[in-house]
Design an enzyme around this catalytic site. Sequence first.
Site, PDB file in Angstrom:
ATOM      1  N   HIS A 158     -14.595  68.575  17.139  1.00  0.00           N
ATOM      2  CA  HIS A 158     -15.003  69.968  17.679  1.00  0.00           C
ATOM      3  C   HIS A 158     -16.150  70.635  18.233  1.00  0.00           C
ATOM      4  O   HIS A 158     -17.109  70.072  17.729  1.00  0.00           O
ATOM      5  CB  HIS A 158     -14.401  71.059  16.361  1.00  0.00           C
ATOM      6  CG  HIS A 158     -12.839  70.845  16.165  1.00  0.00           C
ATOM      7  ND1 HIS A 158     -11.786  71.259  17.038  1.00  0.00           N
ATOM      8  CD2 HIS A 158     -12.291  70.314  15.034  1.00  0.00           C
ATOM      9  CE1 HIS A 158     -10.619  71.092  16.402  1.00  0.00           C
ATOM     10  NE2 HIS A 158     -10.671  70.831  15.199  1.00  0.00           N
ATOM     11  N   LYS A 161      -9.134  83.543  11.986  1.00  0.00           N
ATOM     12  CA  LYS A 161      -8.954  84.331  13.231  1.00  0.00           C
ATOM     13  C   LYS A 161      -7.893  85.267  13.401  1.00  0.00           C
ATOM     14  O   LYS A 161      -7.953  86.313  13.817  1.00  0.00           O
ATOM     15  CB  LYS A 161      -9.215  83.368  14.693  1.00  0.00           C
ATOM     16  CG  LYS A 161      -9.214  83.988  15.795  1.00  0.00           C
ATOM     17  CD  LYS A 161      -9.666  83.225  16.985  1.00  0.00           C
ATOM     18  CE  LYS A 161      -8.286  82.428  17.441  1.00  0.00           C
ATOM     19  NZ  LYS A 161      -7.363  83.210  18.305  1.00  0.00           N
TER      20      LYS A 161
END
Length: 915
Positions: free
Chosen positions: A149, A578
């Site tokens: 990532h 999120k």
Amino acid sequence: MDKRPINYLESTKKDKKLREDIRVLGRLLGEVLIEQEGEELYQTVELLRSLTKKLRNKPTNQIIYKIKKVIAGLNYEHAYNVVRAFSIYFILVNAADEVHKVRLENNNNKILDDTYLWVIKKLKEDGYSLQKLINLLNKICITPVFTAHPTEATRQTILRKILLLTQLLLHKEFHRLNEDEYQKLLEKIKTQITLIWQSTEIRFHKITVSDEIQRGLFFFKNIIYSEIPNLYSKLNYAVKKHYMKGIEIKPFIEFGSWIGGDRDGHPFVTIDVTKDALQNHQKTIIELYLRDLDILYSHLSPSINIVNVDKSLLNSIEKEKKELGIEITDSNLREPTEIYRHKLILISERLKRTINNSAGAYRSADEFKNDLLQLAKSLINNKGKLIYDNVLKPFIDKVYTFGFHFVKLDIRQNATKINSAIEEILSQSKICHHYLSKTEEEKIDILTDEILNPRPIINFSNLTAETKTVIEEVALIKWGKDNICDLCCEDFVISNSSTASDVLSILLLAKEVGLSKLWNGKIVKSEINIIPLFETINDLRECNMVIEKLFNNRAYKQHLKCRNNLQKIMLGYSDSNKDGGIVTSNYELFIAQQKLTQICDKYNIELILFHGRGGSISRGGGPINKSIMAQPQGSIKGKIKITEQGEMISSKYLLPQIANRTLELISSAVILASAKLWKNKNPNIIAYKKILAQISEKAFASYKNLVNSKNFLNYFRKATPIDIIEHIEIGSRPASRSKGNDLRLLRAIPWVFSWTQNRQTISGWYGFGTAATALVKERKASWEDLREMYTNWPFFKVLIDNIEMVLLKTDMIIGREYAKLYNGNKEIFRLIESEYNRSVKAVLKITNQKYLMDSNPSLQRSILLRNPYIDPISFIQIKFIKEFRKTKNETKKAMLLSLLRSTVNGIAAGIRNTG
């Protein structure tokens, strides 16, 4: 608000040596700056450092004005060098921090409760017999999974220099040096600082997946490979100390990777890239084995004239010489009576042939292990037990850990792409038209029938390239097993999974590519683990129902039976945060684990939870051992998978001693959590969960009110450096899964990264203050109730501690400056600032502290002392973001982007978090 000024913090004896190291490194950096760039740069750096320290002690608009005035006078080149100076300072401080961790470990006379010594002592006290301990250890399986990532901002070139610099600091710490030796060592350190200064810390080319594969291998081959035997030796020492007898520990840590296998929204992870990754892994591990065999050869010199060897070993040597068609002569063997060396030559030859896949190669890692075990048996039977323990066993531990695969590569794809492929396949084969418009129950029925139907359905010639690719992605597991080894690849992760049909779709494709075998309408062989990844709040809430549907499905039950009734399920920390904010994300993850554990227990299925944790608190980061111990009771029964991401990989695994300690922290927690299954549950947990459920509900509403507000997306795009992050070459993966100005399309990593850079860090605390305060105000709980929860419920304590740490790293002085980048309504920043203040107050009431992190003064001091060095980079970033956004000149834009890349790296290094 409520942040202790730096001058209130007195240096403790524990950090005295750390501060000395930092002073020495800072002085050497100052000398390098003057030598490389001149006195003017050094004076500018010192002036900004002085001003930002004043800002921290007594924030005033006048000081902010002076800082901005200095920065306004910097041209591009001067600003770039100032940023690099502060960034390199953080590289040095971080290296000193890592050395200090090792120092504290070595100097600590107390047995900490997260070490093997403490855990084994605790188990002995709780009545664990040696056999019971052995049985427990045999059930343990821990899989850290390295991912690529885009949160690691440091180049591999710089990592190597940091590693060398850290080793020099360790040498200074643990060796008595005379004055001449000390000065020479300082010169070596200064050389590394000079090299770092003269090396670009940012990438000017687009990073490729191959770059990321090599970067992952850097840690495996340079650090982890060598540390594995030391880890098991440490555990065996603890067993010997408390049980007065050592044991044969079967290695229980294996390593996974997504690098080269994760194609969720990643167009550059192709079929060929994945095959290259698998081949690269095998070639690298065999080369490491060959290197170690040379070392073993130098050690294993027992002569048959002095001590016997097993007849079976002698027979195997003669047999293999004939099979391989080689003769062992004086040219490759100094002394013919040294029989173990005969065998090692043959083993090396077979390994070389395995790399080339030529005649005489090992057909499997098990064959290789058997040869080594034959050596081990002969040593043990012939007065060589000590030689086996200290020379051969460390190598055997490596082979049991890494096999011929080195790391297991997971394949990941998004459910949306999989479903699109299934619709096309079913339509082309005339089995079903408009599959995606069917109800979930209809989809399950269609898929189940086709899974159990022996005739193939795929006609490749009529399929689109996209659908062929999805099929080939599943087939990669078969390719890996056929061409590399059985263990190289077996887990297929479905991201954004929300239904049972998502999972059954992969089972259907597994049948089509030969991973599943049917006989008389039943699945009799299955070589794939299908892992649904639940990552939104809604999916977490419904995941138990999805799993129960699968457990009741006639096809999936047969598949599970072939997989020893084992089910792996992945939980997404990043996207759930999120989607719902930190409080609701953590609460729903906890509840989901409880539900999944209950479902698996009900159906007698072994559950392995795969925790998709990120580096930052917002994405599931934080102290790993405490997080494991805080999971729902019974959810860890010896086995766990955990992602290791981005900048946390270098933080945890760059230094051998820290890598060893990281693995000890994880495994000691898993051992303890697994051993305590018989303990009674805390009777108050039910009441605590009810309170947290209400906090979660209110925090969720508060968070959604912010992110769904009219101007929020525009504020996010302007008040954070998201546009810069989208341009920089940190990772090979795009920042968004697809194009569009929709928050749902943005990956969780750049989302968190952006809020970390602008120091507002809403992803780590927003909504908590409003929720806790409202609950108390409504008299549904008291502050005393919340304090009791904090004291008695490990999960709630970890949640609050993590929020507290993010609040201390959050900085509204700097955050307000970033907010000025947005020219619209100021309401959004007012919401953020007021919620920050409420959250700080709430945390302090619950923890009963005067200032944030008072309970951990060392970490408190570390965070606060970094701020004056991060601030100049933040002010420079703000100034040049304005220029970048308004300029139309592409040449100037490219130049500014280079500077802004450097500011992103510098802030990330200072905060020690990116995404």
